[in-house]
Design a protein around this motif. Structure first.
Motif, PDB file in Angstrom:
ATOM      1  N   MET A 124      -9.181  11.550  -9.144  1.00 38.45           N
ATOM      2  CA  MET A 124      -8.251  10.881  -8.337  1.00 38.45           C
ATOM      3  C   MET A 124      -8.143   9.403  -8.288  1.00 38.45           C
ATOM      4  SD  MET A 124      -7.656  13.623  -5.053  1.00 38.45           S
ATOM      5  CE  MET A 124      -9.453  13.979  -4.861  1.00 38.45           C
ATOM      6  N   SER A 125      -9.417   9.030  -8.104  1.00 34.91           N
ATOM      7  CA  SER A 125      -9.656   7.470  -8.084  1.00 34.91           C
ATOM      8  C   SER A 125      -8.903   6.739  -9.226  1.00 34.91           C
ATOM      9  CB  SER A 125     -11.039   6.931  -7.900  1.00 34.91           C
ATOM     10  OG  SER A 125     -11.858   7.488  -8.859  1.00 34.91           O
ATOM     11  N   THR A 163      -5.246   6.825  -8.545  1.00 36.29           N
ATOM     12  CA  THR A 163      -4.735   5.768  -7.407  1.00 36.29           C
ATOM     13  C   THR A 163      -4.854   4.483  -8.054  1.00 36.29           C
ATOM     14  OG1 THR A 163      -6.080   7.150  -6.071  1.00 36.29           O
ATOM     15  CG2 THR A 163      -5.408   5.207  -5.346  1.00 36.29           C
ATOM     16  N   VAL A 165      -1.500  12.094  -6.806  1.00 42.52           N
ATOM     17  CA  VAL A 165      -2.764  12.017  -6.150  1.00 42.52           C
ATOM     18  C   VAL A 165      -3.098  13.137  -5.009  1.00 42.52           C
ATOM     19  CG1 VAL A 165      -4.517  10.352  -4.717  1.00 42.52           C
ATOM     20  CG2 VAL A 165      -3.101   9.825  -6.704  1.00 42.52           C
ATOM     21  N   PRO A 166      -1.914  13.169  -4.285  1.00 40.46           N
ATOM     22  CA  PRO A 166      -2.040  14.201  -3.229  1.00 40.46           C
ATOM     23  C   PRO A 166      -1.853  15.678  -3.519  1.00 40.46           C
ATOM     24  CG  PRO A 166      -0.103  12.809  -2.893  1.00 40.46           C
ATOM     25  CD  PRO A 166      -0.794  11.943  -3.853  1.00 40.46           C
ATOM     26  N   PHE A 174      -5.099  16.766  -4.718  1.00 42.09           N
ATOM     27  CA  PHE A 174      -6.091  16.813  -3.726  1.00 42.09           C
ATOM     28  C   PHE A 174      -5.658  18.141  -2.954  1.00 42.09           C
ATOM     29  CE2 PHE A 174      -7.189  16.352   0.721  1.00 42.09           C
ATOM     30  CZ  PHE A 174      -8.585  15.915   0.789  1.00 42.09           C
ATOM     31  N   THR A 200       9.053  19.821  14.430  1.00 44.35           N
ATOM     32  CA  THR A 200       7.935  20.642  14.520  1.00 44.35           C
ATOM     33  C   THR A 200       7.578  21.235  15.768  1.00 44.35           C
ATOM     34  OG1 THR A 200       7.033  18.550  13.525  1.00 44.35           O
ATOM     35  CG2 THR A 200       5.698  20.173  13.739  1.00 44.35           C
ATOM     36  N   SER A 247       7.728  21.568   6.879  1.00 44.74           N
ATOM     37  CA  SER A 247       7.510  20.232   6.057  1.00 44.74           C
ATOM     38  C   SER A 247       8.977  20.008   5.269  1.00 44.74           C
ATOM     39  CB  SER A 247       6.522  20.748   4.805  1.00 44.74           C
ATOM     40  OG  SER A 247       5.230  21.147   5.298  1.00 44.74           O
ATOM     41  N   ARG A 270      -9.476   3.449  -0.906  1.00 45.13           N
ATOM     42  CA  ARG A 270      -8.253   3.423  -1.381  1.00 45.13           C
ATOM     43  C   ARG A 270      -7.607   5.005  -1.903  1.00 45.13           C
ATOM     44  NH1 ARG A 270      -3.357   3.731  -1.309  1.00 45.13           N
ATOM     45  NH2 ARG A 270      -2.004   3.155  -3.175  1.00 45.13           N
ATOM     46  N   THR A 271      -8.797   5.314  -2.549  1.00 48.51           N
ATOM     47  CA  THR A 271      -8.349   6.636  -3.053  1.00 48.51           C
ATOM     48  C   THR A 271      -8.032   7.629  -1.830  1.00 48.51           C
ATOM     49  OG1 THR A 271     -10.023   6.293  -4.824  1.00 48.51           O
ATOM     50  CG2 THR A 271      -9.070   8.499  -4.672  1.00 48.51           C
ATOM     51  N   ALA A 291      -4.718   7.260  -0.684  1.00 48.64           N
ATOM     52  CA  ALA A 291      -3.639   8.008  -1.411  1.00 48.64           C
ATOM     53  C   ALA A 291      -3.547   9.491  -1.455  1.00 48.64           C
ATOM     54  CB  ALA A 291      -3.739   7.288  -2.862  1.00 48.64           C
ATOM     55  N   SER A 292      -4.670  10.042  -1.275  1.00 54.68           N
ATOM     56  CA  SER A 292      -4.772  11.371  -1.271  1.00 54.68           C
ATOM     57  C   SER A 292      -4.786  12.166  -0.010  1.00 54.68           C
ATOM     58  CB  SER A 292      -6.149  11.811  -2.171  1.00 54.68           C
ATOM     59  OG  SER A 292      -7.272  11.420  -1.592  1.00 54.68           O
ATOM     60  N   LEU A 293      -5.555  11.714   0.842  1.00 59.01           N
ATOM     61  CA  LEU A 293      -5.678  12.347   2.124  1.00 59.01           C
ATOM     62  C   LEU A 293      -4.518  12.135   3.109  1.00 59.01           C
ATOM     63  CD1 LEU A 293      -7.486  14.283   3.439  1.00 59.01           C
ATOM     64  CD2 LEU A 293      -9.017  12.321   4.446  1.00 59.01           C
ATOM     65  N   PRO A 301      -1.165  11.676   2.949  1.00 57.09           N
ATOM     66  CA  PRO A 301      -0.006  12.544   2.909  1.00 57.09           C
ATOM     67  C   PRO A 301      -0.366  13.983   3.645  1.00 57.09           C
ATOM     68  CG  PRO A 301      -0.245  11.455   0.904  1.00 57.09           C
ATOM     69  CD  PRO A 301      -1.383  11.154   1.594  1.00 57.09           C
ATOM     70  N   TRP A 302      -1.604  14.437   3.481  1.00 56.40           N
ATOM     71  CA  TRP A 302      -1.899  15.783   3.856  1.00 56.40           C
ATOM     72  C   TRP A 302      -2.097  15.671   5.493  1.00 56.40           C
ATOM     73  CZ3 TRP A 302      -0.729  19.992   1.524  1.00 56.40           C
ATOM     74  CH2 TRP A 302      -0.729  19.918   0.176  1.00 56.40           C
ATOM     75  N   ILE A 360      -0.423  13.998   7.515  1.00 53.99           N
ATOM     76  CA  ILE A 360       0.922  13.925   8.130  1.00 53.99           C
ATOM     77  C   ILE A 360       1.460  15.395   7.720  1.00 53.99           C
ATOM     78  CG2 ILE A 360       3.209  13.133   7.938  1.00 53.99           C
ATOM     79  CD1 ILE A 360       2.002  10.473   7.015  1.00 53.99           C
ATOM     80  N   ALA A 361       1.366  15.969   6.732  1.00 57.98           N
ATOM     81  CA  ALA A 361       1.791  17.260   6.216  1.00 57.98           C
ATOM     82  C   ALA A 361       1.247  18.397   7.361  1.00 57.98           C
ATOM     83  CB  ALA A 361       1.529  17.608   4.993  1.00 57.98           C
ATOM     84  N   GLN A 383       0.668  18.245  10.317  1.00 51.92           N
ATOM     85  CA  GLN A 383       1.340  18.303  11.459  1.00 51.92           C
ATOM     86  C   GLN A 383       2.771  19.020  11.489  1.00 51.92           C
ATOM     87  OE1 GLN A 383      -0.482  17.686  14.576  1.00 51.92           O
ATOM     88  NE2 GLN A 383      -1.913  17.562  12.619  1.00 51.92           N
TER      89      GLN A 383
END
Lengths: 316, 296
Positions: A48-49, A52, A69-70, A73, A245, A292, B125-126, B129-131, B133-134, B136-137, B139
């Motif tokens: 992931m890094s 990024t 990236v997401p 995750f 929502t 979503s 930064r990682t 980028a990764s966390l 979006p999730w 927000i998702a 909710q």
């Protein structure tokens, strides 16, 4: 060194996926495999890094990397979930593994579609449109009168601070068990955010713009559609997104208070009672997907409608 | 005199009071229509003849009315708050305490989690980028739908009582804190940031001496949203746990037995609770921000 690390990380992740999906259940109970999971987590973090860094580098790959990236995750969380549930042989009553949830989802598509129709296409959509529409009309009236502005806004703020979801049993009593009562709950829940946001939006008009419209001798309709409404759009979309929502939550929770034998809230409470956790999670997945997607669709629409707003413009 | 009267009508209090009175009048008329109909049905079923005065009296006093009138709700509130022992299951104070307990625990856990995630996101930064979006998702998922499951799952792991409910409050309240704190931690004044850099400040010093303070106004705005979200979470989480108590359980049992007055009383109490909690956070905000010379 770095060049070797990335393929190695991919290999470790693939190996961990194979372990999680193919070994017989209970493989963590007496074996040496748990450290592999931890190493796999480190590998995923490394990937992931790297991704990024690629996403920030400004090369042509930028856009797919930003999405990757997401996604990675999310897949990592699914992997850990699957590995722990299968590895420790967690009973189904507690927690199903994701793969099983997806299989159940595939096997019960007609049933889930019927629930989706009942809850989303009937209750949520009808309630959402009515609630947001009424909120908008009310805001239009409120903005005209300073008296209503002074009186209604504190009341609206008070309503925003209380758990409106509690009216669900009353609505079920008034409008019966079918979708109309759920729609009524959704109407009340979505009304106040829409009212408050639209009033704030309509009031945010720049006085200079209003004066300009006046010098153009613009009519009331022109002032509203060409000046006030576009200015209010970012606020209105905030309410629309928030409400999308809220509406789903309202409809599902209202179904806990009484419902015909179809609907997402009914499915969840009924299958919890029968300890079919895979079906429960499949329903939640459908709800999450619906939530979503509607949020995403509204966000896309917002970019189209308010293309001039700084928060949208900057990203180009 | 006339002048005074005119200026009085232009105050905010007057406007709010007029509207509240208007709502009350509409409420009584609506109750007359809704309850009166039921009253007429009831009387006709028993074959009695009825008069309008009978209906008028009945509409405001029948048991289990479709729409209870404010004075009925007020009576019920008075009965269940002051005329019951605080430990009694009939006391609304008892139920409010149960809800308040899980609300506050969930709020504390959620705010802590939210602050930690925000600090992680701002510094890495990682993670950003990764966390993000999730977060927000998370909710857009109808979280409250998971409430019965969380309660059942944690219950079967011998975690009963306040913790499962607090988990749901936590899930609902961490989100506004993350969003607010990320924005707040990044909102440090550029000149101040550059000054810190010229002082060769470490990331830690930068955080404790600059960013933490720039984030405070945002933090309090988020906390206000978070605490009302936590209350909603606690109430909904009490629905599936059944008769263990709490305002949510009170709502559910009221709806099972058609006790409309009881439902409305529980609603009014939860509204007052929500309002009081937000006011408390607002007071804390003013206390902290006033000391820094910011207006709260």
């Amino acid at each position: 060194m770095n060049r070797l690390l990335t393929p190695l990380a991919i290999c470790i992740l693939l190996a961990q996926t194979w372990i999680a999906l193919h070994l017989p259940k209970g493989f963590y109970q007496d074996s040496f495999l748990l450290p592999v999971l931890l190493i796999a987590l480190l590998a995923a973090a490394h990937l992931m890094s790297r991704l990024t860094a690629l996403a920030d580098s400004g090369r042509p790959w930028q856009r797919p990397c930003q999405l990757a990236v997401p996604t990675l995750f999310g897949l990592m969380i699914l992997l850990v979930w699957e590995a722990i549930v299968r590895g420790y042989d967690v009973p189904l009553v507690l927690m199903p593994e994701p793969s099983r949830v997806f299989v159940t989802l595939g096997n019960n598509l007609p049933l889930l579609w019927a629930d989706f129709q009942q809850t989303y296409l009937k209750a949520v959509l009808a309630g959402y449109l009515m609630g947001c529409g009424l909120g908008f009309v009310a805001a239009k009236l409120v903005v005209r009168s300073p008296f209503l502005q002074k009186g209604l806004l504190p009341l609206g703020n008070f309503m925003a601070s209380i758990p409106i979801i509690g009216i669900a049993p009353i609505m079920v009593m008034w409008f019966g068990f079918d979708w109309q009562s759920k729609a009524a709950v959704v109407v009340v829940m979505t009304f106040f955010p829409m009212l408050i946001n639209t009033v704030a939006g309509l009031r945010s008009v720049d006085p200079l713009h209003a004066d300009l419209m006046h010098t153009y001798a613009a009519g009331k309709g022109q002032i509203f559609f060409k000046n006030q409404l576009p200015q209010a759009m970012p606020f209105i979309f905030n309410a629309l997104k928030l409400n999308s929502t809220l509406a789903l939550i309202g409809a599902i929770v209202a179904e806990f208070f009484g419902t015909p034998i179809v609907g997402m809230g009914f499915r969840i409470s009924a299958e919890v009672g029968r300890m079919n956790m895979d079906m429960v999670w499949a329903t939640i997945f459908v709800a999450a997907l619906a939530g979503s997607l509607s949020y995403g669709a509204l966000a896309l629409l917002e970019r189209r409608v308010t293309f001039w707003h700084p928060s949208v413009r900057r990203e180009r | 005199m006339k002048q005074q009267l005119k200026s009085l009508t232009q105050t905010q209090g007057f406007a709010v009071l007029t509207l509240v009175l208007g709502i009350l009048v509409i409420w009584y008329i609506a109750a007359l229509l809704m309850n009166g109909n039921q009253m007429i049905n009831m009387l006709e079923r028993t074959g009695q003849s009825w008069t309008y005065i009978q209906v008028l009296q009945g509409a405001y006093s029948i048991q289990r009315p479709p729409l209870p009138v404010p004075h009925q709700v007020a009576m019920e509130l008075y009965q269940s708050v002051f005329n019951q022992a605080v430990t009694s299951r009939r006391s609304l104070v008892y139920h409010s305490m149960i809800t308040l307990e899980s609300t506050l625990l969930g709020f504390a856990l959620g705010s802590l989690l939210g602050i930690l995630i925000a600090v992680g996101i701002v510094h890495n930064r990682t993670l950003d980028a990764s966390l993000m979006p999730w977060v927000i998702a998370s909710q857009t998922v109808p979280i409250l739908a998971i409430a019965p499951i969380v309660v059942v799952v944690l219950g079967s792991m011998n975690l009963t009582g306040v913790l499962p409910k607090a988990m749901i409050s936590m899930y609902l309240s961490f989100f506004p804190v993350v969003i607010g704190m990320v924005k707040g931690l990044r909102s440090a004044d550029k000149l101040h940031t550059e000054l810190m850099i010229t002082y060769n400040a470490s990331a830690q010093q930068m955080f404790w001496k600059l960013r933490w303070f720039s984030a405070q106004p945002y933090l309090f705005a988020s906390l206000k949203i978070a605490i009302s979200a936590a209350l909603v979470g606690a109430i909904v989480a009490e629905l599936p746990t059944g008769a263990q108590g709490g305002l949510g359980a009170r709502l559910l049992s009221g709806s099972y037995y058609g006790q409309t007055v009881q439902i409305w009383a529980a609603l009014v109490i939860s509204a007052l609770l929500g309002w009081a909690l937000i006011t408390l956070v607002g007071m804390a905000e003013r206390l902290v921000l006033n000391r820094r010379g910011l207006r709260g």
